[in-house]
Design a protein around this motif. Sequence first.
Motif, short mmCIF file in Angstrom:
data_model
loop_
_atom_site.label_atom_id
_atom_site.label_comp_id
_atom_site.label_asym_id
_atom_site.label_seq_id
_atom_site.Cartn_x
_atom_site.Cartn_y
_atom_site.Cartn_z
N GLY A 1 0.58 6.13 -6.09
CA GLY A 1 0.14 4.83 -6.26
C GLY A 1 -0.34 3.86 -5.92
N GLU A 2 -0.52 4.32 -4.33
CA GLU A 2 -1.24 3.17 -3.93
C GLU A 2 -2.82 3.53 -4.17
OE1 GLU A 2 -0.16 0.85 -1.99
OE2 GLU A 2 1.97 1.06 -1.22
N TYR A 3 -3.30 4.96 -4.37
CA TYR A 3 -4.37 5.47 -4.65
C TYR A 3 -4.28 4.85 -5.90
CZ TYR A 3 -8.27 7.57 -4.07
OH TYR A 3 -9.80 7.78 -4.33
N ASP B 1 -6.82 -2.79 1.04
CA ASP B 1 -5.81 -2.91 1.28
C ASP B 1 -4.62 -1.95 1.03
OD1 ASP B 1 -5.01 -5.29 2.59
OD2 ASP B 1 -4.97 -6.31 1.02
N GLU B 2 -4.78 -1.27 -0.48
CA GLU B 2 -4.15 -0.40 -1.04
C GLU B 2 -4.24 1.36 -0.84
OE1 GLU B 2 -1.12 -1.30 -2.25
OE2 GLU B 2 -1.41 -3.06 -3.77
N LEU B 3 -6.04 1.46 0.19
CA LEU B 3 -6.34 2.18 0.17
C LEU B 3 -5.39 2.54 1.56
CD1 LEU B 3 -8.03 4.92 -0.27
CD2 LEU B 3 -10.51 3.09 0.61
N ARG B 4 -5.68 1.17 2.22
CA ARG B 4 -4.93 1.31 3.44
C ARG B 4 -3.74 1.87 3.54
NH1 ARG B 4 -2.53 -1.41 8.15
NH2 ARG B 4 -1.83 -3.64 6.45
N HIS B 5 -2.83 1.52 2.63
CA HIS B 5 -1.12 1.46 2.19
C HIS B 5 -1.21 3.53 2.06
CE1 HIS B 5 -0.17 -3.16 0.94
NE2 HIS B 5 -1.30 -2.81 2.01
N ALA B 6 -2.33 3.97 1.53
CA ALA B 6 -1.70 5.38 1.30
C ALA B 6 -2.35 5.92 2.42
CB ALA B 6 -3.11 5.94 -0.08
N ASP C 1 0.39 -7.26 4.15
CA ASP C 1 -0.33 -7.31 3.43
C ASP C 1 0.07 -7.70 1.87
OD1 ASP C 1 -2.08 -6.21 4.74
OD2 ASP C 1 -2.82 -4.36 3.69
N GLU C 2 1.37 -7.30 1.41
CA GLU C 2 2.28 -7.37 0.08
C GLU C 2 2.33 -9.02 -0.57
OE1 GLU C 2 2.13 -4.95 -2.47
OE2 GLU C 2 2.59 -4.01 0.02
N SER C 3 1.93 -9.74 1.11
CA SER C 3 2.54 -11.18 0.55
C SER C 3 1.07 -11.71 0.20
CB SER C 3 2.81 -11.87 1.98
OG SER C 3 3.68 -11.36 2.87
FE FE2 Z 1 0.32 -1.48 -1.23
#
Ligand code: FE2
Lengths: 96, 509
Positions: B111-113, B141-146, B236-238
């Motif tokens: 989902g992050e991806y 950010d989302e790539l980093r999260h995944a 990051d979510e903030s």
């Molecule tokens: Fe995320």
Amino acid sequence: MSVEAEPRMVGVDLQENEENRAIVEAVEADNEDLTVRHMPGLIRLTKPGRLVINQASVEQRLGRPWETHEFQLAIVSYFGEIVEWDDDEIVIAWKH
Amino acid sequence: MSVPTQKPVRKLSMKQRYSALTHDLDWPLSYVEEDDAFPYTKFEGIKVHDWSKWEDPFRLTVESYNKYQAEKDRRLYAVLDGFAQSQGQLSLSDASYMNAMKIFLQGIPSGEYQAHRNFAHLARYLNGPGARFASLCQSMDELRHAQTEIHTLSHYNKFFGGMHDWNKMSDRVWYLSVPKSFFDDAGTAGPFEWLIAIGFSFEYLLTNLLFVPFMSGAAFNGDLPTMTFGFSAQSDESRHMTLGLEGIKFMLEQDEDNLPIVQAWLDKWFWRGYRLISLVAGMMDYMLPKRVMSWKEAFELYFEEQMLNGLFKDLAYYGIKPPRDVEWAIQEKEILSHQVYWILYQFSHAAAFTTTVPNAQDQAWLAEAYPETWPIYKSVVWDKAQKVMDEGGRYFNPGLPQLCQVCQIPMGFTEPGDPMTQCQRHSIYEGERYDTCSDGCKWIFEREPEKYVQAWLPVHQIYQGNCGGPTLPDVAVWYGLEPGDGGEYVGSMDQLDWAAWHASTVKEG
Ligand SMILES: [Fe+2]
Ligand SMILES: [Fe+2]
């Protein structure tokens, strides 16, 4: 402008660690009616109306320069709106 | 007490730097029409008159973004190394804790991806530079999260079942079609709906319910790496919450005609997101050996207090009302986790996590957290499941469940105010009947039936012969399940390994 009798709560969740203790102390000093709640790994700061993080107060407690961008390393979540994020302060409040 | 004097002198203020390095780097198009360069921002009906009004309150620039993201990663990887070197997996609260992390790994990084890809799309195709730059940051950010989620949990893959084929599973396994279809739904919408779906409804309204209690739960259960990546991602979510809030306010301020469109998206995506995170409710209340707070308490704190009593009062200024099915969600807070975990329990023989009857300690906690509803579920469900166990068996549901056409969760929810009557709604579209789990999902289906009739429903796919074969063992192979991945926790490979590791620790020490 809000016409309610009681201003709504705003708040911020921070990671609990050594460096963030200085931020928490600064926020406690600069914000009346602040409620501090501890959860595992987290500190939750809430307050009616408006919550301010002052750069000068944080620097004073850290004993080193601190730019407000660094707050990004501390914050986990917040509620309210970031109405100001400038060199000298960060303000969380509701706009309407 | 004195502030250091050698403070670097800045030529520009933060405001000026932000402006210079984002908005001022934009240029008016000279030989291409705006609609040709940005072809996706009109068809949804959102009217925008002035893109320059979109500002990022974080005032982030490339330089500050890179600097702080690098620092976040440095801190995370220091924790991961320390944990691996010290054999940290041995100091978890219990091996059963890992079940929550299995679901997390199977469901979340993909989902992050998806979020990464779609924000990259926005970073190219939104007309305004402020909106594009904030989207670019979120995309990275989302790539980093995944990546950090996969990397963090890879350590546990060496010791526990269920984590080896998360990527294949996220595409195929029945309960993982819930998050997958959620992101597919959002990603196939236009850019503004995506912003309301993910940026606002998911990130601002609901993400706290997913991450904060969960990561605090990780901290409480000795899972230092998950806690650290969780807080690292959440920092990051903030910013993502801010992008979502900025997005909705921007649309509402640009034109009054945007209000009904935005309200309908909000109504839809609140319910989609809420149904998605019901999986978290089951995990929080039943899968954490040590609990921080109940789903009900988290819902009251992070949703009712912060959103309904805070945010929605603010949005009322623009004419926005709380989501249409919010009352249904509120009354469900007493029963949601019981119902979701019972679904997971019955079907965990076809899953990559294990479940078990709540033990005495769990039951005491549940009785305290849910004094009204726990006694009902205990007598109707768990005492019977325990009896089967005591007689040497284990209750698994031998059939395949019917799934909701929209949220894709098995039909296990009940009528509002009546926890003993199963809720089922249906709609007829082009002569075919489609079933949904709630008024919320039914309304969503009927708004866009042409979209939801295409849903890839795992149970239908099994019956159509698209999932490896006609029997459960065939399907399990196709899912990538291996012995030790699913079923009952008591006596599972994870539990036996855990006991053996701790027995040898004691002997050696
Ligand atoms: Fe995320
Ligand atoms: Fe549903």
